[in-house]
Design an enzyme around this catalytic site. Structure first.
Site: not given
Ligand code: NAD
Length: 266
Positions: A137, A150
């Site tokens: 991130s 985080y």
């Molecule tokens: P999201 O919630 O849409 O998707 C995350 C997925 O991870 C979900 O399908 C969830 O079921 C799965 N998950 C959670 N815990 C799990 C586990 N223990 N084992 C297997 N699967 C698991 O979120 P996203 O925004 O798509 O996030 C994806 C990645 O991107 C994450 O690492 C998040 O920290 C990172 N991220 C997101 C953002 C944002 O603004 N959305 C920004 C920077 C980084």
């Protein structure tokens, strides 16, 4: 670059993981979608179609990650991409967080990535090729008050990715960290908020959300160019640049912003 390549994606049932899976499938890759949510995983696999595979996988379970990665390698004869993407988020004043909160973030965001790396890296080393892609991130590049635990986990993912990138090159293995700004995914709604009213915080934060589809395209371009850090959204880029230029100026800007930071209750 991606045609007929074998890619495993964790957290593929939603948001960024789903769009990365779709972008890979569109380019002709054999995509193995994994997630711990059976319902959303089945829906994502059906939506992407194109012969992608799906497997239930909790990234906090080291043994299960090892078995899954080994079975994909045995079935397809190789693993070309390992996307360690599954993650969870939490906002709040650190004073109000519990040790369980910290352990939850560490287990999913750090251990989950470590498990994927430790399962895929030896296979890629033996192959003499492969690309590990860890979703960190922009919070892994700059300080983010109100998001401290985080941010710690994402700094760990950046540190792991950058050190391993240098170490792995001699074996023909590539490593990249994806560092997105704020992306429009369910995470924005499902992140744990400690001592914060969600509705109020969301309306105050006035977030400018970027599309996960655009992020996935940026990731594909970044991988084609073998970029070590794939930073996405102009605001994320700007913040990272200012922080690199002068951490002390950045710190002063944060002091000003903290007075009205809806994720940092007094
Ligand atoms: P999201 O919630 O849409 O998707 C995350 C997925 O991870 C979900 O399908 C969830 O079921 C799965 N998950 C959670 N815990 C799990 C586990 N223990 N084992 C297997 N699967 C698991 O979120 P996203 O925004 O798509 O996030 C994806 C990645 O991107 C994450 O690492 C998040 O920290 C990172 N991220 C997101 C953002 C944002 O603004 N959305 C920004 C920077 C980084």
């Amino acid at each position: 670059m991606f045609r007929d390549k074998v890619a495993i994606v964790t957290g593929a049932a939603s948001g960024i993981g789903k769009e990365i899976s779709r972008a890979l499938a569109t380019r002709g890759a054999v995509v193995v979608l994994t997630d711990f949510n059976a319902e959303t995983l089945a829906a994502a696999a059906a939506e992407i179609g194109g012969g992608c595979e799906s497997h239930l996988l909790d990234v906090t379970d080291a043994g299960a990650v090892e078995v899954l990665v080994r079975s994909v390698a045995e079935k397809h004869g190789r693993i070309d991409f390992m996307f360690n993407n599954a993650g969870v988020a939490l906002f709040g004043n650190t004073r109000d967080t519990s040790l369980e909160d910290w352990n939850w973030l560490i287990d999913v965001n750090i251990r989950g990535v470590v498990h994927g790396v430790m399962a895929a890296y030896p296979i890629m080393q033996k192959q003499g090729s492969g690309h590990i892609v860890n979703t960190a991130s922009v919070a892994g590049l700059i300080p983010v008050p109100g998001n401290t635990a985080y941010a710690m986990t994402k700094h760990a993912v950046v540190g792991l990715s950058e050190s391993l990138r240098s170490e792995a090159r001699r074996y023909g293995v590539k490593v990249s960290a994806v560092c997105p700004g704020i992306i429009e995914t369910p995470l924005v709604q499902t992140a744990k908020l400690v001592n914060i009213d969600r509705e109020e915080a969301m309306s105050q934060a006035k977030l400018k959300l970027a599309s996960p589809v655009d992020l996935a395209e940026a990731v594909m371009r970044g991988l084609e160019r073998d970029k070590g850090r794939i930073v996405f959204t102009p605001i994320a880029h700007l913040a990272w640049r200012i922080y690199r230029l002068s951490p002390s100026i950045f710190d002063r800007v944060l002091d000003l912003l903290n007075k009205r930071n809806p994720m940092l209750p007094r």
